[in-house]
Design a protein around this motif. Sequence first.
Motif, PDB file in Angstrom:
ATOM      1  N   SER A  87       0.832  -1.214   0.000  1.00 29.78           N
ATOM      2  CA  SER A  87       0.000   0.000   0.000  1.00 29.78           C
ATOM      3  C   SER A  87       0.863   1.259   0.000  1.00 29.78           C
ATOM      4  CB  SER A  87      -0.904   0.031   1.237  1.00 29.78           C
ATOM      5  OG  SER A  87      -1.744  -1.093   1.265  1.00 29.78           O
ATOM      6  N   TRP A  88       0.406   2.253  -0.743  1.00 33.60           N
ATOM      7  CA  TRP A  88       1.046   3.564  -0.757  1.00 33.60           C
ATOM      8  C   TRP A  88       0.347   4.462   0.270  1.00 33.60           C
ATOM      9  CZ3 TRP A  88       5.061   5.447  -3.848  1.00 33.60           C
ATOM     10  CH2 TRP A  88       5.523   4.582  -4.832  1.00 33.60           C
ATOM     11  N   TYR A  89       1.133   5.281   0.942  1.00 32.11           N
ATOM     12  CA  TYR A  89       0.601   6.234   1.910  1.00 32.11           C
ATOM     13  C   TYR A  89       1.008   7.634   1.463  1.00 32.11           C
ATOM     14  CZ  TYR A  89      -0.033   2.033   4.647  1.00 32.11           C
ATOM     15  OH  TYR A  89      -0.428   0.791   5.070  1.00 32.11           O
ATOM     16  N   TYR A  90       0.039   8.553   1.487  1.00 35.79           N
ATOM     17  CA  TYR A  90       0.253   9.905   0.988  1.00 35.79           C
ATOM     18  C   TYR A  90      -0.129  10.919   2.056  1.00 35.79           C
ATOM     19  CZ  TYR A  90      -0.488   7.126  -3.243  1.00 35.79           C
ATOM     20  OH  TYR A  90      -0.449   6.154  -4.199  1.00 35.79           O
ATOM     21  N   GLY A  91       0.750  11.873   2.273  1.00 42.29           N
ATOM     22  CA  GLY A  91       0.415  12.949   3.196  1.00 42.29           C
ATOM     23  C   GLY A  91      -0.270  14.101   2.497  1.00 42.29           C
ATOM     24  N   ASP A  92      -0.056  14.221   1.173  1.00 49.03           N
ATOM     25  CA  ASP A  92      -0.666  15.291   0.375  1.00 49.03           C
ATOM     26  C   ASP A  92      -0.519  16.662   1.034  1.00 49.03           C
ATOM     27  OD1 ASP A  92      -1.462  13.583  -1.657  1.00 49.03           O
ATOM     28  OD2 ASP A  92      -3.421  13.208  -0.760  1.00 49.03           O
ATOM     29  N   THR A  93       0.665  16.920   1.581  1.00 48.95           N
ATOM     30  CA  THR A  93       0.871  18.148   2.340  1.00 48.95           C
ATOM     31  C   THR A  93       1.854  19.097   1.671  1.00 48.95           C
ATOM     32  OG1 THR A  93       0.392  16.986   4.390  1.00 48.95           O
ATOM     33  CG2 THR A  93       1.609  19.031   4.594  1.00 48.95           C
ATOM     34  N   LEU A  94       2.923  18.569   1.098  1.00 48.42           N
ATOM     35  CA  LEU A  94       3.978  19.387   0.508  1.00 48.42           C
ATOM     36  C   LEU A  94       4.217  18.972  -0.937  1.00 48.42           C
ATOM     37  CD1 LEU A  94       6.621  19.197   3.377  1.00 48.42           C
ATOM     38  CD2 LEU A  94       5.120  21.123   2.892  1.00 48.42           C
ATOM     39  N   PHE A  95       4.719  19.908  -1.733  1.00 43.33           N
ATOM     40  CA  PHE A  95       5.191  19.554  -3.058  1.00 43.33           C
ATOM     41  C   PHE A  95       6.504  18.783  -2.902  1.00 43.33           C
ATOM     42  CE2 PHE A  95       2.770  23.491  -3.962  1.00 43.33           C
ATOM     43  CZ  PHE A  95       1.835  22.928  -4.813  1.00 43.33           C
ATOM     44  N   ILE A  96       6.881  18.024  -3.910  1.00 45.01           N
ATOM     45  CA  ILE A  96       8.142  17.278  -3.847  1.00 45.01           C
ATOM     46  C   ILE A  96       9.305  18.252  -3.679  1.00 45.01           C
ATOM     47  CG2 ILE A  96       9.727  15.823  -5.167  1.00 45.01           C
ATOM     48  CD1 ILE A  96       7.235  14.357  -6.229  1.00 45.01           C
ATOM     49  N   ILE A  97       9.233  19.387  -4.340  1.00 41.69           N
ATOM     50  CA  ILE A  97      10.232  20.453  -4.176  1.00 41.69           C
ATOM     51  C   ILE A  97       9.500  21.655  -3.600  1.00 41.69           C
ATOM     52  CG2 ILE A  97      11.773  22.049  -5.366  1.00 41.69           C
ATOM     53  CD1 ILE A  97      12.298  19.811  -7.401  1.00 41.69           C
ATOM     54  N   ASP A  98       9.905  22.108  -2.433  1.00 44.02           N
ATOM     55  CA  ASP A  98       9.257  23.236  -1.776  1.00 44.02           C
ATOM     56  C   ASP A  98      10.323  24.268  -1.414  1.00 44.02           C
ATOM     57  OD1 ASP A  98       8.067  24.973   0.214  1.00 44.02           O
ATOM     58  OD2 ASP A  98       6.424  23.531   0.284  1.00 44.02           O
ATOM     59  N   VAL A  99      10.400  25.334  -2.192  1.00 43.14           N
ATOM     60  CA  VAL A  99      11.457  26.333  -1.981  1.00 43.14           C
ATOM     61  C   VAL A  99      11.323  27.028  -0.621  1.00 43.14           C
ATOM     62  CG1 VAL A  99      11.924  26.703  -4.420  1.00 43.14           C
ATOM     63  CG2 VAL A  99      10.200  28.106  -3.286  1.00 43.14           C
ATOM     64  N   TRP A 100      10.111  27.124  -0.103  1.00 41.28           N
ATOM     65  CA  TRP A 100       9.925  27.770   1.200  1.00 41.28           C
ATOM     66  C   TRP A 100      10.491  26.885   2.309  1.00 41.28           C
ATOM     67  CZ3 TRP A 100       9.372  32.564   0.495  1.00 41.28           C
ATOM     68  CH2 TRP A 100       8.662  33.047  -0.591  1.00 41.28           C
ATOM     69  N   LEU A 101      10.326  25.589   2.167  1.00 45.94           N
ATOM     70  CA  LEU A 101      10.914  24.672   3.141  1.00 45.94           C
ATOM     71  C   LEU A 101      12.427  24.682   3.024  1.00 45.94           C
ATOM     72  CD1 LEU A 101      10.275  22.728   5.419  1.00 45.94           C
ATOM     73  CD2 LEU A 101      10.055  20.894   3.725  1.00 45.94           C
ATOM     74  N   TRP A 102      12.952  24.740   1.803  1.00 44.60           N
ATOM     75  CA  TRP A 102      14.403  24.875   1.609  1.00 44.60           C
ATOM     76  C   TRP A 102      14.907  26.096   2.372  1.00 44.60           C
ATOM     77  CZ3 TRP A 102      15.146  24.716  -4.422  1.00 44.60           C
ATOM     78  CH2 TRP A 102      15.077  23.395  -4.870  1.00 44.60           C
ATOM     79  N   ALA A 103      14.241  27.231   2.153  1.00 45.79           N
ATOM     80  CA  ALA A 103      14.687  28.480   2.767  1.00 45.79           C
ATOM     81  C   ALA A 103      14.652  28.386   4.288  1.00 45.79           C
ATOM     82  CB  ALA A 103      13.820  29.642   2.276  1.00 45.79           C
TER      83      ALA A 103
END
Length: 196
Positions: free
Chosen positions: A132-148
């Motif tokens: 089974s796959w589990y998805y959080g559907d919360t963040l994009f795979i690349i999130d520049v704001w999280l990087w920052a």
Amino acid sequence: MDNLTHGLTGALMGQMGRKKKTGLGRAALILGANLPDIDVVGRLWLDSTEALGFRRGITHGPIGVALLPIGLAALLWGFDRWQDSRGKRPPGRDPVRFKWLYVLGLIGAISHSLMDWFNVYGVRFLYPFDTSWYYGDTLFIIDVWLWALLARSVWWSVRGEKDGGRWRMRAWLGAVLGLGFIGWNWVETELAFVPC
């Protein structure tokens, strides 16, 4: 998530004080946080569709997360011994402890699977026992704001460490802000999908 996010997460965990458990502790956390993505080598022998199906499976599940850090710990421990035998080991490096290299690599690998869960692509936490796959559907795979946020938190903590400040507290604050950012994104996602 992308590997920059995973690496910054490992670096931030190191700045929270975990890197002091052993010499090369920061390397174990950063590399461990990227370790499950070794499954990308499936592209060498699988066609593109099969390679995609191979991703985020066994290396992201309990077997990979538990066993891959053993190899990482062995490589880092061997690297330290190799440097020592050549007289190139940095004199300020703390003693390298295999057990802590493994534990830190394990923490990094667990963080990897959790971070991958937060995006729409998901992860198979229990593979091969459950596909089974589990998805959080919360963040994009690349999130520049999280990087920052992560990069700024690591930088602020490293700067505090050099200045003799409260560097661990700075990293913990960055981690709390990061979790808050993820939580905020989760709430936004949930509210966006509430039926009218």
